[in-house]
Design a protein around this motif. Structure first.
Motif, PDB file in Angstrom:
ATOM      1  N   GLN A   1      47.087   2.537  32.563  1.00  0.00           N
ATOM      2  CA  GLN A   1      46.140   2.253  32.830  1.00  0.00           C
ATOM      3  C   GLN A   1      45.077   2.558  31.536  1.00  0.00           C
ATOM      4  O   GLN A   1      43.984   2.502  31.129  1.00  0.00           O
ATOM      5  N   LYS A   2      46.159   3.097  30.148  1.00  0.00           N
ATOM      6  CA  LYS A   2      45.630   3.199  28.475  1.00  0.00           C
ATOM      7  C   LYS A   2      46.558   2.976  28.354  1.00  0.00           C
ATOM      8  O   LYS A   2      47.765   3.299  27.659  1.00  0.00           O
ATOM      9  N   VAL A   3      47.014   1.480  28.274  1.00  0.00           N
ATOM     10  CA  VAL A   3      47.965   0.794  27.696  1.00  0.00           C
ATOM     11  C   VAL A   3      48.201   0.558  26.753  1.00  0.00           C
ATOM     12  O   VAL A   3      49.116   0.742  25.576  1.00  0.00           O
TER      13      VAL A   3
ATOM     14  N   ASP B   1      46.443  10.385  29.465  1.00  0.00           N
ATOM     15  CA  ASP B   1      46.418  11.580  29.047  1.00  0.00           C
ATOM     16  C   ASP B   1      44.901  11.986  29.425  1.00  0.00           C
ATOM     17  O   ASP B   1      44.279  13.117  28.446  1.00  0.00           O
ATOM     18  N   ASN B   2      43.925  11.002  29.713  1.00  0.00           N
ATOM     19  CA  ASN B   2      41.961  10.895  29.072  1.00  0.00           C
ATOM     20  C   ASN B   2      41.436  11.594  30.801  1.00  0.00           C
ATOM     21  O   ASN B   2      42.352  11.548  31.610  1.00  0.00           O
ATOM     22  N   PHE B   3      40.934  12.325  30.634  1.00  0.00           N
ATOM     23  CA  PHE B   3      40.151  12.747  31.937  1.00  0.00           C
ATOM     24  C   PHE B   3      38.852  12.059  32.144  1.00  0.00           C
ATOM     25  O   PHE B   3      37.890  13.810  32.167  1.00  0.00           O
TER      26      PHE B   3
ATOM     27  N   THR C   1      35.454  12.030  33.544  1.00  0.00           N
ATOM     28  CA  THR C   1      34.706  12.782  34.726  1.00  0.00           C
ATOM     29  C   THR C   1      34.775  12.033  35.958  1.00  0.00           C
ATOM     30  O   THR C   1      34.629  12.452  37.068  1.00  0.00           O
ATOM     31  N   PHE C   2      34.990  10.642  36.191  1.00  0.00           N
ATOM     32  CA  PHE C   2      34.358   9.351  37.134  1.00  0.00           C
ATOM     33  C   PHE C   2      36.138   8.888  37.765  1.00  0.00           C
ATOM     34  O   PHE C   2      35.435   8.275  38.658  1.00  0.00           O
ATOM     35  N   CYS C   3      37.053   9.530  36.899  1.00  0.00           N
ATOM     36  CA  CYS C   3      38.191   7.873  37.131  1.00  0.00           C
ATOM     37  C   CYS C   3      39.587   9.628  38.296  1.00  0.00           C
ATOM     38  O   CYS C   3      40.130  10.957  37.192  1.00  0.00           O
TER      39      CYS C   3
HETATM   40 FE1  SF4 Z   1      39.926   7.022  31.725  1.00  0.00          FE
HETATM   41 FE2  SF4 Z   1      41.284   4.965  32.011  1.00  0.00          FE
HETATM   42 FE3  SF4 Z   1      41.856   7.865  31.922  1.00  0.00          FE
HETATM   43 FE4  SF4 Z   1      40.487   6.977  33.898  1.00  0.00          FE
HETATM   44  S1  SF4 Z   1      42.000   5.235  33.501  1.00  0.00           S
HETATM   45  S2  SF4 Z   1      41.149   8.629  32.562  1.00  0.00           S
HETATM   46  S3  SF4 Z   1      39.183   5.750  33.409  1.00  0.00           S
HETATM   47  S4  SF4 Z   1      41.195   6.222  30.576  1.00  0.00           S
END
Ligand code: SF4
Length: 290
Positions: A51-53, A8-10, A12-14
């Motif tokens: 990815q975000k365990v 759920d995070n965004f 900016t590089f991912c």
């Molecule tokens: Fe950020 Fe990791 Fe989520 Fe990618 S997978 S948006 S790097 S927290």
């Protein structure tokens, strides 16, 4: 064992949130059943993946989290080791730290990507934490988990990273002394926020030179951290055989090599004496196995 899909995070590089979608946790009972099935087939170590365990469980109920899942998996008979990755720094709660410290099978190793040591770069990355918050998490982890090993991820040359910002990353590595640092020179991923809105303004040769400086610093730090392990006895879960040597890992996720004899030690727990600590691995000799 995948336990939570998506993110759920965004940052900016991912690209992950676009490819994998929103966070979705697997039911706790389903994960435990999968681990029991693996153990019945001879598996001794599992890694719980996301990815975000540490987002695990938040979509399943208000009181369910990764710490609860670790507790449930720790109760599986026949399992020796549990790992989990990748941690989002603010997701490493005091409760999680406490469980890692107390649960016998959960290995004392946390992969906690920082990406940059500079607040302005972190903000451009939309990482959602400041260096003060990150340092606070690290201090709590070190206080709460004796002998913990830490690894992190670094991106060099992200948009807007000047020399002073990069130096702050080096300062952080010197200060925290991670056991392992995964470093990559920034490269733009099409479809990301950074690709649409941020200039890729650090020249390639500067990105690579900074990557090199991170690797040089880390090689020294890792050698210093591993040096006191000389002559110590460690438990190694043997994974594979390469070039006449067995390869396995300690609970702290350190790579260990020792000479292979006649017996097949794959999947065995070996007692090994460290005879050659190096930056990237430990060279050992077998004491006993089984
Ligand atoms: Fe950020 Fe990791 Fe989520 Fe990618 S997978 S948006 S790097 S927290």
């Amino acid at each position: 064992v995948n336990i939570v899909h998506g993110c759920d995070n965004f940052c900016t590089f991912c690209i992950v949130p676009y490819r994998r979608g929103r966070e979705r946790s697997r039911p706790l009972a389903e994960v435990v059943a999968e681990v029991e099935g693996l153990v019945a087939r001879g598996v001794r170590e599992v890694t719980l993946l996301g990815q975000k365990v540490d987002s695990y469980g938040h979509d399943l109920g208000p009181d369910l989290d990764l710490a609860d899942l670790l507790t449930a998996v720790d109760a599986v008979d026949g399992l020796d080791r549990i790992r989990f990755l990748t941690s989002y720094p603010l997701g490493v709660t005091d409760k999680l730290i406490d469980r890692v410290a107390r649960l016998d099978k959960v290995c004392e190793h946390i992969n906690i990507p920082v990406q940059s040591g500079d607040d302005a770069v972190l903000a451009a990355m939309h990482r959602g934490y400041t260096m003060t918050q990150y340092r606070d998490r690290i201090a709590r982890i070190k206080d709460g988990i004796p002998g913990v090993s830490l690894s992190t991820d670094i991106i060099t040359g992200f948009s807007g990273e000047d020399e002073a910002a990069f130096e702050r990353t080096l300062d952080l590595l010197e200060e925290v002394r991670f056991d392992v640092v995964h470093v990559a020179a920034y490269s733009v991923r099409p479809g990301t926020i950074a690709a649409r809105t941020l200039a890729d303004d650090v020249p390639d040769e500067v990105k690579k030179a900074r990557l090199q400086r991170v690797e040089e610093l880390q090689e020294r730090v890792a050698a210093e951290l591993n040096s006191p392990l000389r002559h110590q006895e460690i438990d190694v879960l043997v994974e594979t055989r390469k070039d006449g040597r067995w390869e396995g890992r300690t609970r702290t996720n350190k790579l260990v090599h020792f000479p292979a004899g006649a017996s097949d030690l794959r999947g065995e727990m070996a007692r090994v004496r460290v005879v050659g600590p190096r930056a990237w691995s430990l060279q050992g000799e077998l004491i006993s196995a089984g």
